[in-house]
Write a protein that holds these residues in place. Sequence first.
Motif, PDB file in Angstrom:
ATOM      1  N   VAL A 128     -42.751  93.934 -17.387  1.00 28.22           N
ATOM      2  CA  VAL A 128     -41.798  92.999 -16.710  1.00 28.22           C
ATOM      3  C   VAL A 128     -42.359  91.891 -15.832  1.00 28.22           C
ATOM      4  N   ILE A 129     -42.004  90.749 -15.920  1.00 28.20           N
ATOM      5  CA  ILE A 129     -42.114  89.741 -15.010  1.00 28.20           C
ATOM      6  C   ILE A 129     -41.128  89.466 -14.023  1.00 28.20           C
ATOM      7  N   LEU A 130     -41.172  89.264 -12.729  1.00 33.25           N
ATOM      8  CA  LEU A 130     -40.328  88.800 -11.628  1.00 33.25           C
ATOM      9  C   LEU A 130     -40.864  87.365 -11.525  1.00 33.25           C
ATOM     10  N   HIS A 131     -40.219  86.348 -11.977  1.00 32.23           N
ATOM     11  CA  HIS A 131     -40.325  85.002 -11.858  1.00 32.23           C
ATOM     12  C   HIS A 131     -39.371  84.499 -10.653  1.00 32.23           C
ATOM     13  N   THR A 132     -39.993  84.485  -9.360  1.00 30.78           N
ATOM     14  CA  THR A 132     -38.994  83.742  -8.285  1.00 30.78           C
ATOM     15  C   THR A 132     -40.310  83.563  -7.035  1.00 30.78           C
ATOM     16  N   ASP A 133     -39.614  82.577  -6.178  1.00 36.81           N
ATOM     17  CA  ASP A 133     -40.564  82.190  -5.463  1.00 36.81           C
ATOM     18  C   ASP A 133     -40.758  83.256  -4.145  1.00 36.81           C
ATOM     19  N   LYS A 134     -40.124  84.300  -4.013  1.00 38.50           N
ATOM     20  CA  LYS A 134     -40.219  85.320  -2.977  1.00 38.50           C
ATOM     21  C   LYS A 134     -40.346  86.700  -3.655  1.00 38.50           C
ATOM     22  N   PRO A 135     -41.418  86.878  -4.371  1.00 35.31           N
ATOM     23  CA  PRO A 135     -41.510  88.134  -5.385  1.00 35.31           C
ATOM     24  C   PRO A 135     -41.434  89.480  -4.550  1.00 35.31           C
ATOM     25  N   ALA A 136     -42.017  89.594  -3.096  1.00 34.38           N
ATOM     26  CA  ALA A 136     -42.157  90.579  -2.467  1.00 34.38           C
ATOM     27  C   ALA A 136     -40.784  91.804  -2.419  1.00 34.38           C
ATOM     28  N   PRO A 137     -39.534  91.046  -2.257  1.00 29.91           N
ATOM     29  CA  PRO A 137     -38.554  92.016  -2.065  1.00 29.91           C
ATOM     30  C   PRO A 137     -38.084  92.416  -3.591  1.00 29.91           C
ATOM     31  N   ALA A 138     -38.406  91.672  -4.521  1.00 25.65           N
ATOM     32  CA  ALA A 138     -37.991  91.974  -5.946  1.00 25.65           C
ATOM     33  C   ALA A 138     -38.785  93.164  -6.530  1.00 25.65           C
ATOM     34  N   LEU A 139     -40.147  92.993  -6.172  1.00 27.51           N
ATOM     35  CA  LEU A 139     -41.260  93.783  -6.549  1.00 27.51           C
ATOM     36  C   LEU A 139     -40.998  95.262  -5.652  1.00 27.51           C
ATOM     37  N   GLY A 140     -40.504  95.318  -4.507  1.00 25.96           N
ATOM     38  CA  GLY A 140     -40.145  96.316  -3.773  1.00 25.96           C
ATOM     39  C   GLY A 140     -39.148  97.155  -4.451  1.00 25.96           C
ATOM     40  N   VAL A 141     -38.049  96.499  -4.834  1.00 28.88           N
ATOM     41  CA  VAL A 141     -36.837  97.248  -5.416  1.00 28.88           C
ATOM     42  C   VAL A 141     -37.396  97.799  -6.711  1.00 28.88           C
ATOM     43  N   LEU A 142     -38.084  97.111  -7.623  1.00 25.82           N
ATOM     44  CA  LEU A 142     -38.551  97.812  -9.050  1.00 25.82           C
ATOM     45  C   LEU A 142     -39.651  98.982  -8.905  1.00 25.82           C
ATOM     46  N   ARG A 143     -40.538  98.930  -7.759  1.00 22.78           N
ATOM     47  CA  ARG A 143     -41.331  99.852  -7.507  1.00 22.78           C
ATOM     48  C   ARG A 143     -40.293 101.286  -6.904  1.00 22.78           C
ATOM     49  N   GLU A 144     -39.317 100.958  -6.373  1.00 21.40           N
ATOM     50  CA  GLU A 144     -38.551 102.027  -6.130  1.00 21.40           C
ATOM     51  C   GLU A 144     -37.857 102.644  -7.152  1.00 21.40           C
ATOM     52  N   THR A 145     -36.983 101.487  -7.875  1.00 24.05           N
ATOM     53  CA  THR A 145     -36.286 101.943  -9.017  1.00 24.05           C
ATOM     54  C   THR A 145     -36.807 102.590 -10.734  1.00 24.05           C
ATOM     55  N   VAL A 153     -32.087  90.458  -2.849  1.00 26.64           N
ATOM     56  CA  VAL A 153     -32.337  91.737  -3.242  1.00 26.64           C
ATOM     57  C   VAL A 153     -30.953  92.451  -3.977  1.00 26.64           C
ATOM     58  N   LYS A 154     -29.790  91.822  -3.708  1.00 32.72           N
ATOM     59  CA  LYS A 154     -28.553  92.254  -4.512  1.00 32.72           C
ATOM     60  C   LYS A 154     -28.898  91.872  -6.027  1.00 32.72           C
ATOM     61  N   SER A 155     -29.274  90.781  -6.226  1.00 31.86           N
ATOM     62  CA  SER A 155     -29.522  90.266  -7.759  1.00 31.86           C
ATOM     63  C   SER A 155     -30.441  91.109  -8.454  1.00 31.86           C
ATOM     64  N   VAL A 156     -31.589  91.420  -7.614  1.00 34.21           N
ATOM     65  CA  VAL A 156     -32.609  92.142  -8.175  1.00 34.21           C
ATOM     66  C   VAL A 156     -32.142  93.507  -8.512  1.00 34.21           C
ATOM     67  N   ARG A 157     -31.423  94.279  -7.709  1.00 39.48           N
ATOM     68  CA  ARG A 157     -30.927  95.450  -8.108  1.00 39.48           C
ATOM     69  C   ARG A 157     -29.671  95.548  -9.043  1.00 39.48           C
ATOM     70  N   MET A 158     -29.050  94.346  -9.340  1.00 37.82           N
ATOM     71  CA  MET A 158     -28.319  94.447 -10.408  1.00 37.82           C
ATOM     72  C   MET A 158     -29.117  94.463 -11.663  1.00 37.82           C
ATOM     73  N   PHE A 159     -30.242  93.619 -11.597  1.00 38.03           N
ATOM     74  CA  PHE A 159     -30.953  93.445 -12.710  1.00 38.03           C
ATOM     75  C   PHE A 159     -31.875  94.984 -12.892  1.00 38.03           C
ATOM     76  N   ALA A 160     -32.166  95.811 -11.879  1.00 42.70           N
ATOM     77  CA  ALA A 160     -32.661  97.024 -12.050  1.00 42.70           C
ATOM     78  C   ALA A 160     -31.702  98.026 -12.927  1.00 42.70           C
TER      79      ALA A 160
END
Length: 322
Positions: free
Chosen positions: A7-24, A293-300
């Motif tokens: 998976v690639i997280l393509h965003t200018d603020k990757p840290a929150p997105a990465l945190g969500v996927l590491r959790e889920t 974060v809400k968007s990434v959680r939808m993705f997760a």
Amino acid sequence: MPPSPTVILHTDKPAPALGVLRETHPQLAVHTCDTYADLPGTIERTGAEVVYTVRFDGTPRFPRQALVESDKVKWVSVGGSGTDHLGCWDPARLTVTNAAGVAADMLAEYALGAMLSFSLDLRGFERRQRARSWTAGRIEPIEGKTLLIIGLGKTGEAVARRAQAMGMVTLGIRARPKQMQYMDEVHGPDALYDLFGLADYVVCCLPLLPYTRGMLDASAFAAMKPSAVLVDISRGGIVEESALLSALDSGRLRGAALDVFATEPLPGDHPLWGYDNVIVTPHCAAVYDGWDVKSVRMFACNLTRYLNGEPLENVVDPARGY
């Protein structure tokens, strides 16, 4: 389908997105990319078949080819609702989903706030405050006014819910009309010009598609009440800006609140900056604390379905654009 796709997280603020996927999904190989220029190389280097992507640096430079023409990427998850920046893609080879609804409530609050700004003449009071003038303005209730919502997706529904709670009459345009909660009337596109003449406020919530580009043109503004207010929370290009300027100059429109423009950022010398009866905001109505974060959680959640071989939610039809 491989059991553990990259998976690639393509965003200018990757840290929150990465945190969500590491959790889920801690078992997955996840890479980040925070520029447009580096995305093609990141896809090639990692062989990723899933890309979550945010349009964070405008449309013109967006690396759409790296996504829609890749022989590696199988699923593109768009972090917002609009997919016009991807252009066309082959749905037999590539699945595109979006985060429709992630900003619907915020966009609806923007639309309601814009309408209240005009009904309460807040900009007029601001001018008189700066002049230290104790002068009453002309305010009017929003209750009983007629609202026309063009586009009844999740955002349009959220606008209708708030408007009806404020006592407004809600009319709507939908490609496939059906009775909907919070709507007094729902019509098909053929009724648009008849409804223009009834509306005190017009809120545009459409995706940018070939048939919606330039939809609000000179003939549309001519069909509206001179007392009507336009609120545009859609995509730049749906409103024909030259026609809007003519309508404002000729008094054919009371005013407008615009969050999207044909050219973004809006050039500093653009005439729209200079109108007292136009609210200009920099395509930010959908941006609120925590939306990413809400968007990434939808993705997760969708990623779990992907791993389980289940149908994905919010799959976009490239022919319809939503």
